[in-house]
Design a protein around this motif. Sequence first.
Motif, PDB file in Angstrom:
ATOM      1  N   PHE A 174       0.844  -1.189   0.000  1.00 12.17           N
ATOM      2  CA  PHE A 174       0.000   0.000   0.000  1.00 12.17           C
ATOM      3  C   PHE A 174       0.884   1.246   0.000  1.00 12.17           C
ATOM      4  CE2 PHE A 174      -2.974  -2.711   2.859  1.00 12.17           C
ATOM      5  CZ  PHE A 174      -3.328  -3.484   1.771  1.00 12.17           C
ATOM      6  N   GLN A 175       0.807   2.016  -1.070  1.00 13.71           N
ATOM      7  CA  GLN A 175       1.587   3.246  -1.139  1.00 13.71           C
ATOM      8  C   GLN A 175       0.708   4.506  -1.215  1.00 13.71           C
ATOM      9  OE1 GLN A 175       4.079   3.471  -4.621  1.00 13.71           O
ATOM     10  NE2 GLN A 175       2.404   3.083  -6.055  1.00 13.71           N
ATOM     11  N   GLU A 176      -0.576   4.295  -1.506  1.00 14.38           N
ATOM     12  CA  GLU A 176      -1.542   5.397  -1.567  1.00 14.38           C
ATOM     13  C   GLU A 176      -2.796   4.986  -0.796  1.00 14.38           C
ATOM     14  OE1 GLU A 176      -0.992   8.275  -2.925  1.00 14.38           O
ATOM     15  OE2 GLU A 176       0.755   7.915  -4.209  1.00 14.38           O
ATOM     16  N   LYS A 177      -3.585   5.980  -0.414  1.00 12.21           N
ATOM     17  CA  LYS A 177      -4.849   5.678   0.251  1.00 12.21           C
ATOM     18  C   LYS A 177      -5.673   4.738  -0.629  1.00 12.21           C
ATOM     19  CE  LYS A 177      -9.002   7.809   2.160  1.00 12.21           C
ATOM     20  NZ  LYS A 177      -9.745   9.080   2.404  1.00 12.21           N
ATOM     21  N   LEU A 178      -6.220   3.693  -0.018  1.00 15.36           N
ATOM     22  CA  LEU A 178      -7.021   2.730  -0.778  1.00 15.36           C
ATOM     23  C   LEU A 178      -8.300   3.389  -1.292  1.00 15.36           C
ATOM     24  CD1 LEU A 178      -6.680  -0.417   1.523  1.00 15.36           C
ATOM     25  CD2 LEU A 178      -5.511   0.005  -0.649  1.00 15.36           C
ATOM     26  N   GLN A 179      -8.606   3.142  -2.560  1.00 12.83           N
ATOM     27  CA  GLN A 179      -9.804   3.708  -3.173  1.00 12.83           C
ATOM     28  C   GLN A 179     -11.039   2.855  -2.896  1.00 12.83           C
ATOM     29  OE1 GLN A 179      -8.502   3.835  -7.280  1.00 12.83           O
ATOM     30  NE2 GLN A 179      -7.788   5.943  -7.089  1.00 12.83           N
ATOM     31  N   ASN A 180     -10.820   1.533  -2.849  1.00 17.43           N
ATOM     32  CA  ASN A 180     -11.949   0.610  -2.720  1.00 17.43           C
ATOM     33  C   ASN A 180     -11.625  -0.520  -1.731  1.00 17.43           C
ATOM     34  OD1 ASN A 180     -13.689   1.643  -5.038  1.00 17.43           O
ATOM     35  ND2 ASN A 180     -11.761   1.231  -6.098  1.00 17.43           N
ATOM     36  N   PRO A 181     -11.469  -0.198  -0.443  1.00 24.13           N
ATOM     37  CA  PRO A 181     -11.089  -1.247   0.516  1.00 24.13           C
ATOM     38  C   PRO A 181     -12.070  -2.416   0.578  1.00 24.13           C
ATOM     39  CG  PRO A 181     -11.711   0.792   1.642  1.00 24.13           C
ATOM     40  CD  PRO A 181     -11.579   1.120   0.201  1.00 24.13           C
ATOM     41  N   THR A 182     -13.363  -2.133   0.473  1.00 22.34           N
ATOM     42  CA  THR A 182     -14.350  -3.223   0.523  1.00 22.34           C
ATOM     43  C   THR A 182     -14.198  -4.148  -0.666  1.00 22.34           C
ATOM     44  OG1 THR A 182     -15.912  -1.798   1.703  1.00 22.34           O
ATOM     45  CG2 THR A 182     -16.804  -3.774   0.661  1.00 22.34           C
ATOM     46  N   GLU A 183     -14.022  -3.577  -1.861  1.00 17.81           N
ATOM     47  CA  GLU A 183     -13.834  -4.394  -3.067  1.00 17.81           C
ATOM     48  C   GLU A 183     -12.502  -5.133  -3.024  1.00 17.81           C
ATOM     49  OE1 GLU A 183     -16.088  -4.992  -5.494  1.00 17.81           O
ATOM     50  OE2 GLU A 183     -17.425  -3.900  -4.134  1.00 17.81           O
ATOM     51  N   LEU A 184     -11.511  -4.495  -2.444  1.00 19.52           N
ATOM     52  CA  LEU A 184     -10.208  -5.150  -2.303  1.00 19.52           C
ATOM     53  C   LEU A 184     -10.340  -6.412  -1.455  1.00 19.52           C
ATOM     54  CD1 LEU A 184      -7.108  -5.282  -2.576  1.00 19.52           C
ATOM     55  CD2 LEU A 184      -6.968  -3.786  -0.567  1.00 19.52           C
ATOM     56  N   VAL A 185     -11.026  -6.307  -0.344  1.00 19.15           N
ATOM     57  CA  VAL A 185     -11.192  -7.468   0.529  1.00 19.15           C
ATOM     58  C   VAL A 185     -12.004  -8.557  -0.170  1.00 19.15           C
ATOM     59  CG1 VAL A 185     -12.192  -8.290   2.705  1.00 19.15           C
ATOM     60  CG2 VAL A 185     -10.843  -6.183   2.659  1.00 19.15           C
ATOM     61  N   LYS A 186     -12.962  -8.173  -1.015  1.00 23.62           N
ATOM     62  CA  LYS A 186     -13.707  -9.171  -1.792  1.00 23.62           C
ATOM     63  C   LYS A 186     -12.773  -9.963  -2.705  1.00 23.62           C
ATOM     64  CE  LYS A 186     -18.267  -6.929  -1.932  1.00 23.62           C
ATOM     65  NZ  LYS A 186     -19.263  -6.274  -2.824  1.00 23.62           N
ATOM     66  N   ILE A 187     -11.816  -9.269  -3.325  1.00 26.09           N
ATOM     67  CA  ILE A 187     -10.832  -9.960  -4.178  1.00 26.09           C
ATOM     68  C   ILE A 187      -9.977 -10.895  -3.319  1.00 26.09           C
ATOM     69  CG2 ILE A 187      -8.786  -9.662  -5.637  1.00 26.09           C
ATOM     70  CD1 ILE A 187     -11.315  -8.889  -7.056  1.00 26.09           C
ATOM     71  N   LEU A 188      -9.572 -10.418  -2.149  1.00 23.71           N
ATOM     72  CA  LEU A 188      -8.766 -11.255  -1.258  1.00 23.71           C
ATOM     73  C   LEU A 188      -9.540 -12.506  -0.848  1.00 23.71           C
ATOM     74  CD1 LEU A 188      -7.108  -8.566   1.077  1.00 23.71           C
ATOM     75  CD2 LEU A 188      -6.285  -9.483  -1.110  1.00 23.71           C
ATOM     76  N   GLU A 189     -10.818 -12.346  -0.568  1.00 21.35           N
ATOM     77  CA  GLU A 189     -11.638 -13.500  -0.207  1.00 21.35           C
ATOM     78  C   GLU A 189     -11.722 -14.497  -1.362  1.00 21.35           C
ATOM     79  OE1 GLU A 189     -13.019 -14.449   2.575  1.00 21.35           O
ATOM     80  OE2 GLU A 189     -12.438 -12.707   3.776  1.00 21.35           O
ATOM     81  N   LYS A 190     -11.803 -13.968  -2.575  1.00 22.79           N
ATOM     82  CA  LYS A 190     -11.877 -14.831  -3.768  1.00 22.79           C
ATOM     83  C   LYS A 190     -10.644 -15.727  -3.874  1.00 22.79           C
ATOM     84  CE  LYS A 190     -11.718 -14.429  -8.839  1.00 22.79           C
ATOM     85  NZ  LYS A 190     -11.687 -13.460  -9.978  1.00 22.79           N
ATOM     86  N   TYR A 191      -9.480 -15.170  -3.522  1.00 16.59           N
ATOM     87  CA  TYR A 191      -8.226 -15.915  -3.644  1.00 16.59           C
ATOM     88  C   TYR A 191      -7.731 -16.475  -2.314  1.00 16.59           C
ATOM     89  CZ  TYR A 191      -7.571 -14.225  -8.425  1.00 16.59           C
ATOM     90  OH  TYR A 191      -7.708 -13.971  -9.774  1.00 16.59           O
ATOM     91  N   ARG A 192      -8.557 -16.413  -1.304  1.00 16.83           N
ATOM     92  CA  ARG A 192      -8.129 -16.779   0.055  1.00 16.83           C
ATOM     93  C   ARG A 192      -7.557 -18.188   0.125  1.00 16.83           C
ATOM     94  NH1 ARG A 192      -5.805 -16.983   3.846  1.00 16.83           N
ATOM     95  NH2 ARG A 192      -6.461 -17.030   6.012  1.00 16.83           N
ATOM     96  N   THR A 193      -8.140 -19.121  -0.629  1.00 15.33           N
ATOM     97  CA  THR A 193      -7.651 -20.509  -0.614  1.00 15.33           C
ATOM     98  C   THR A 193      -7.272 -20.992  -2.024  1.00 15.33           C
ATOM     99  OG1 THR A 193      -9.905 -21.373  -0.792  1.00 15.33           O
ATOM    100  CG2 THR A 193      -9.011 -21.073   1.431  1.00 15.33           C
TER     101      THR A 193
END
Length: 226
Positions: A174-193
Amino acid sequence: MNLSQHYDQLYIASSKLILEGNYKLDNQITNPSDTRFGITLLIRPSEAIKAAIHTLINDLAAIEPLQYFYPSSDIHITVMSIISCYEGFTLNKIKIEDYIEIITKTLIDLDSITIKFKGITASPSAIMLQGFPTDDSLNNFRNKLRENFKKSNLEQSIDSRYTISTAHSTIMRFQEKLQNPTELVKILEKYRTYDFGEFEVRNLELVYNDWYQREENTIHLADFIL
């Protein structure tokens, strides 16, 4: 250490911080005056693994294009930070042949290393792939490295920041303020396993590197074929 449990705990805590806006920005990535350098022994994932990682990075970049993403050339697993990056460290302060000698000596008893990348985790400032060695070979090798370097009089800072015991690979910071933290976490959940694949380590690299292992600032010092 139970790696699965460690990665899980890290993800749960960090994803919460991301959603709450309490994540940390790395303000040194674009600093041209950053002189933190060190010596690292590392592993490069296979090309097939890198191709799978690229799909994840594309998904993350679509949501958060202003963040720092590791190019394929820079993706790595740290075996050991022999000299952790610090300001003003240069190669003329050490005799690299002495370091190569200790690593070569330690490699004599090394069994083969196989690493499986499955799922992602996070820290308050970065996204990482979860790496799982398939046996104890990597940990045993690390312990022998610690022992042999600590017996020597060489400059080293092994375990000075933390005792390395994982096989993760950082892919985004993270080098800049996140624009879409909720959407980011959704992507992380998609790739969680998500299963990114498994590879047998063919060689280790010793490099002189900056904090981010950027190819343009890296000097290759030695290869150790397994």
